[in-house]
Design a protein around this motif. Structure first.
Motif, PDB file in Angstrom:
ATOM      1  N   GLY A   1       1.484   6.628   0.890  1.00  0.00           N
ATOM      2  CA  GLY A   1       1.048   6.635  -0.500  1.00  0.00           C
ATOM      3  C   GLY A   1       0.242   7.876  -0.848  1.00  0.00           C
TER       4      GLY A   1
ATOM      5  N   THR B   1       0.790  -1.239   0.000  1.00  0.00           N
ATOM      6  CA  THR B   1       0.000   0.000   0.000  1.00  0.00           C
ATOM      7  C   THR B   1       0.823   1.289   0.000  1.00  0.00           C
TER       8      THR B   1
ATOM      9  N   GLU C   1      -7.486   5.746  -4.184  1.00  0.00           N
ATOM     10  CA  GLU C   1      -7.414   4.745  -5.243  1.00  0.00           C
ATOM     11  C   GLU C   1      -7.942   3.384  -4.772  1.00  0.00           C
ATOM     12  N   LEU C   2      -7.901   3.159  -3.461  1.00  0.00           N
ATOM     13  CA  LEU C   2      -8.199   1.835  -2.924  1.00  0.00           C
ATOM     14  C   LEU C   2      -9.541   1.755  -2.198  1.00  0.00           C
TER      15      LEU C   2
ATOM     16  N   THR D   1      -2.080  -4.735  -7.398  1.00  0.00           N
ATOM     17  CA  THR D   1      -3.325  -3.967  -7.239  1.00  0.00           C
ATOM     18  C   THR D   1      -4.348  -4.741  -6.421  1.00  0.00           C
TER      19      THR D   1
ATOM     20  N   ASP E   1       2.698   2.839  -2.010  1.00  0.00           N
ATOM     21  CA  ASP E   1       2.787   3.650  -3.223  1.00  0.00           C
ATOM     22  C   ASP E   1       1.419   3.937  -3.838  1.00  0.00           C
ATOM     23  N   ARG E   2       0.355   3.842  -3.016  1.00  0.00           N
ATOM     24  CA  ARG E   2      -0.996   4.077  -3.525  1.00  0.00           C
ATOM     25  C   ARG E   2      -1.756   5.017  -2.582  1.00  0.00           C
TER      26      ARG E   2
END
Length: 302
Positions: A176, A51, A58-59, A119, A53-54
């Protein structure tokens, strides 16, 4: 075939843990230490690497959050309807919680990470965090209410604030979201540590599985298996297909909800007046059967 071989290897590691416990190699002390390494080191490393780098946007979408709540509470409601007439409150309470309380940390997330791309793993990490925040207090509430046990729900909620898994998830999402760059050597090292999460967790789960054949209640255990590893993932598939989420979200949620009953339900049952022997049997049964159902789920959604 690759998925089948992978799950067969997981079953071998699981049974290895059971065998090592039987031989006395993995006694209570060694299992506790191995469990600590998995819970406080390997699993948080896996979540952070998945997680960091996000961005959280986005999640974690409203559709994902609402769908998780719907699947969890719908399954819990079905479990109450199915098990409400059981004569023993101690057995009824265990049957209800073990029909919805998923093994997301020790089996779900490591399995997703070993099978799918980054992902799907990142979304599965968020599923782990959100569902843990709900299912743990719910389980304590159900067991303590039905058994008349004196449970410190506030203490359980405070313990969530010290949960290393949730801490790693929040740290990864925070980094992230602000776009902070983590040094590559640190990521490589954490990725290596995180890869140990699944084998360590399976050994711990295997060493914790115990059952007594003469005490088997086929009807009750069969109902728990049907609700936990058949009905719950199918409900997740229906809900998230209706919500029209992306493929990664559908895959992560279906596989995570298809995991067996968590070993922690045995611990909660023992502490809060539940039938602990019955709880142990159901953990073993759902874990064993889930090796086949997870193969089917992964094949279908993968």
């Amino acid at each position: 075939m690759e998925v089948f071989v992978r799950l067969l290897a997981l079953l071998v590691v699981l049974l290895l843990g059971t065998g090592l416990r039987t031989l006395g190699v993995l006694d209570a002390g060694r299992t506790a230490r191995l469990n600590a390494v998995a819970y406080y080191v390997a699993l948080p490393a896996l979540i952070f690497v998945s997680t960091y780098d996000r961005a959280i946007g986005e999640l974690l979408s409203p559709a994902l959050f609402g769908g998780l709540l719907l699947v969890l509470f719908a399954t819990a409601g079905l479990a109450w309807m199915v098990h409400r007439r059981r004569a023993s409150r101690a057995r009824q309470s265990v049957a209800v919680v073990q029909s919805y309380h998923s093994n997301l940390g020790y089996l779900g997330l490591p399995l997703v990470a070993a099978t799918f791309d980054a992902t799907v793993t990142a979304i599965a990490s968020v599923v782990l965090g959100v569902v843990t925040l709900i299912q743990l207090p719910l389980t304590v509430l159900v067991l303590s209410t039905l058994n008349g046990a004196d449970a410190a729900l506030g203490a359980e909620l405070r313990s969530l604030a010290r949960n290393p898994v949730l801490g790693a998830l929040l740290a990864g999402l925070a980094i992230g979201s602000i776009g902070f760059s983590v040094p590559a050597p640190a990521v490589t090292g954490l990725d290596l540590v995180g890869s140990l999460a699944l084998p360590l967790a399976l050994l711990c789960v295997g060493a914790s599985l115990q059952f007594d054949l003469p005490s088997v209640d086929v009807g009750a255990t069969g109902s728990i298996i049907a609700l936990k590893i058949v009905c719950m993932p199918l409900l997740a598939w229906l809900v998230f297909s209706t919500l029209d989420v992306d493929t990664a979200t559908l895959t992560a949620t279906v596989v995570m909800f298809g995991t067996p009953t968590a070993v922690s339900t045995f611990v909660f049952a023992a502490e809060l007046g539940g039938d602990s022997e019955f709880a142990s049997l159901n953990v073993f049964a759902t874990t064993l059967v889930s090796m086949a159902t997870l193969f089917l789920l992964i094949t279908l959604v993968g």
